[in-house]
Write a protein that holds these residues in place. Structure first.
Motif, short mmCIF file in Angstrom:
data_model
loop_
_atom_site.label_atom_id
_atom_site.label_comp_id
_atom_site.label_asym_id
_atom_site.label_seq_id
_atom_site.Cartn_x
_atom_site.Cartn_y
_atom_site.Cartn_z
N ASP A 19 0.95 -1.14 -0.04
CA ASP A 19 0.10 -0.10 0.01
C ASP A 19 0.82 1.16 0.03
O ASP A 19 0.49 2.09 -0.58
N ASP A 20 2.00 1.12 0.76
CA ASP A 20 2.90 2.44 0.93
C ASP A 20 3.84 2.49 -0.34
O ASP A 20 4.58 3.53 -0.28
N ASN A 21 4.16 1.59 -1.27
CA ASN A 21 4.87 1.49 -2.16
C ASN A 21 6.26 2.08 -1.77
O ASN A 21 6.96 2.63 -2.45
N SER A 22 6.94 1.37 -0.62
CA SER A 22 7.80 1.68 -0.05
C SER A 22 8.83 0.59 -0.89
O SER A 22 8.78 -0.56 -1.20
N PRO A 23 10.14 1.29 -1.04
CA PRO A 23 11.18 0.29 -1.80
C PRO A 23 11.62 -1.03 -1.10
O PRO A 23 11.59 -0.88 0.19
N GLU A 24 11.92 -1.78 -1.82
CA GLU A 24 12.45 -3.16 -1.10
C GLU A 24 13.76 -2.89 -0.36
O GLU A 24 14.66 -2.26 -1.00
N VAL A 25 14.12 -3.36 0.78
CA VAL A 25 15.23 -3.22 1.56
C VAL A 25 15.67 -4.88 1.95
O VAL A 25 14.72 -5.64 2.29
N VAL A 26 16.84 -4.83 2.49
CA VAL A 26 17.21 -6.01 3.03
C VAL A 26 17.82 -5.60 4.55
O VAL A 26 18.76 -5.09 4.71
N SER A 27 17.14 -6.11 5.44
CA SER A 27 17.46 -5.98 6.73
C SER A 27 18.31 -6.91 7.30
O SER A 27 18.40 -8.24 6.91
N VAL A 28 19.18 -6.74 8.38
CA VAL A 28 20.12 -7.81 9.15
C VAL A 28 19.64 -8.18 10.33
O VAL A 28 19.44 -7.32 11.09
N ALA A 29 19.43 -9.46 10.33
CA ALA A 29 18.83 -9.93 11.65
C ALA A 29 19.56 -10.03 12.71
O ALA A 29 19.39 -10.01 13.98
N ALA A 30 20.99 -10.30 12.48
CA ALA A 30 21.95 -10.32 13.59
C ALA A 30 23.43 -10.03 12.98
O ALA A 30 23.37 -9.84 11.72
N THR A 307 10.46 -17.11 15.24
CA THR A 307 10.08 -15.79 14.82
C THR A 307 10.67 -15.25 13.77
O THR A 307 11.77 -16.01 13.22
N GLN A 308 10.32 -14.03 13.04
CA GLN A 308 10.70 -13.51 11.76
C GLN A 308 12.42 -13.25 12.17
O GLN A 308 13.13 -13.59 11.39
N LYS A 309 12.71 -13.01 13.24
CA LYS A 309 14.40 -12.53 13.42
C LYS A 309 14.93 -14.11 13.58
O LYS A 309 16.15 -14.25 12.98
N VAL A 310 14.38 -14.80 14.29
CA VAL A 310 15.08 -16.44 14.35
C VAL A 310 15.02 -16.97 13.14
O VAL A 310 16.02 -17.63 12.90
N ASP A 311 13.82 -16.88 12.36
CA ASP A 311 13.79 -17.45 11.00
C ASP A 311 14.93 -17.16 10.20
O ASP A 311 15.45 -17.79 9.44
#
Length: 382
Positions: A19-30, A307-311
């Motif tokens: 909905d917000d058309n935010s650009p794709e990003v890659v976050s670092v879980a650890a 969870t998303q982070k553990v996954d």
């Protein structure tokens, strides 16, 4: 899904329009993921690609057998798996580009190559390993029928079938998501490189109806045929092979009459068992994750255990374990097979031998010419 290389717990926002058309990003879980994927992974991946090149060369030139055909296919599939992930690892983590959004072109590459093709090549590698285990068990258990069942032709067919299974299992991925360009501007209205966002195609939604149900059905089917079933078959075949090895000389093919042939057969069986054990150690990690996800789906408790982070951490760990398994294959051949060592040594020394033979031939030719000239001169004097 956007926070890991191969996140297997889909979130609702991934499967519907943004909905917000935010650009794709890659976050670092650890924090450890950056040095692991930015430095350790590229070095090990490059070494694996180079060593697999040696394996393919040795087996195709010096050791052509039905087993070597499967080992060559395994080396090729492992190499393709490394090549799918290597550029992304360098771009995102070595060059630190994970700190910003993904450019459109890289987003396309990451979705179709790192996301889709990587799964296909890794599944192909899994099934080729299954073929290797089953073929070796046939050689051990049915020595009289081994030549007919485990022929070179049947080995090639089995590897092709394994590739077809891998493509079929993940074919849905190539149709499921569309990558779209997203113009990005800064706060000062400066135009920046286009980003991207992902959507589910309308034709796909109309075809499946209930998109949520279709997603989970695909996940269960693909997880079963790419993770659970290969691990189960390999676990059974490895246990049977180890049992046959413990029984002593039964694994020796009756057609092998001399001691050297028996020793080679034994060594091949032993390093195949070692390959299967290494594979199980690396791939059981994903099989356990698949079991957890199935439990979460069945109990309607999504992300309650992983969870998303553990996954995300779990997925990166699985990627590294599989890479280490690919790397171990070469060392298993080198340390456990005297035939492979001899073939590799012969291959490495062949240019030197060819040069030596050329030099010797030239010297002999020169000596013959000198002798001929000398004889001719004596005859002329007479």
């Amino acid at each position: 899904m956007n926070s890991s290389i191969e996140n297997s717990t889909p979130t609702v926002e991934y499967y519907y329009y943004y909905d917000d058309n935010s650009p794709e990003v890659v976050s670092v879980a650890a924090p450890f993921i950056v040095p692991m994927m930015g430095y350790v992974y590229p070095i090990v991946a490059i070494l694996t690609i180079l060593m697999n090149g040696l394996v393919v060369t040795v087996f195709t030139r010096k050791m052509r057998t039905p087993t070597s055909i499967i080992l060559v296919a395994l080396a090729i599939s492992d190499t393709l798996t490394c090549l799918c992930m290597l550029p992304d690892s360098v771009y995102l983590y070595t060059l630190k580009n994970y700190k910003t959004y993904l450019p459109y072109r890289w987003c396309v590459y990451r979705h179709y190559i790192v996301g889709d093709l990587y799964r296909v090549t890794r599944t192909w590698s899994n099934w080729i390993t299954v073929v290797l285990g089953l073929q070796r068990y046939i050689v051990v258990r049915l020595p009289f029928k081994a030549k007919q069942i485990s022929s070179s032709r049947n080995s090639i067919i089995a590897c092709v079938v394994a590739c077809v299974i891998a493509v079929t299992v993940h074919l849905n991925l190539f149709l499921f998501i569309e990558v779209h360009q997203l113009p990005v501007t800064s706060e000062t209205n400066e135009t920046l490189p286009d980003g991207c966002y992902l959507t589910v195609p309308e034709f796909y939604i109309e075809a499946v109806g209930d998109i949520g149900k279709a997603v989970w059905m695909y996940y269960l089917i693909s997880g079963t045929f790419s993770r659970f079933l290969p691990c189960l078959l390999l676990l059974v075949s490895t246990c049977l092979l180890v049992y046959e090895l413990r029984k002593g000389q039964r694994f020796v093919v009756t057609a092998c009459q001399n001691a050297s042939s028996k020793r080679n057969t034994k060594q091949i069986t032993q390093f195949v068992v070692a390959i299967l054990v290494i594979f199980l150690i690396s791939e059981l990690h994903d099989a356990v994750a698949f079991g957890i996800y199935v439990y979460e789906i069945a109990s309607d408790r999504l992300a309650s255990i992983l969870t998303q982070k553990v996954d995300a951490i779990w997925d990166y760990t699985g990627v590294m374990l599989s890479l280490v398994g690919f790397q171990c294959n070469f060392w298993i051949y080198l340390l456990m097979s005297s035939q492979f060592r001899s073939a590799l040594k012969s291959l490495c020394l062949s240019p030197y031998r060819q040069e030596t033979e050329t030099t010797t031939t030239s010297q002999s030719y020169l000596q013959e010419n000198r002798s001929l000239i000398k004889v001719t001169k004596i005859n002329s004097d007479k």
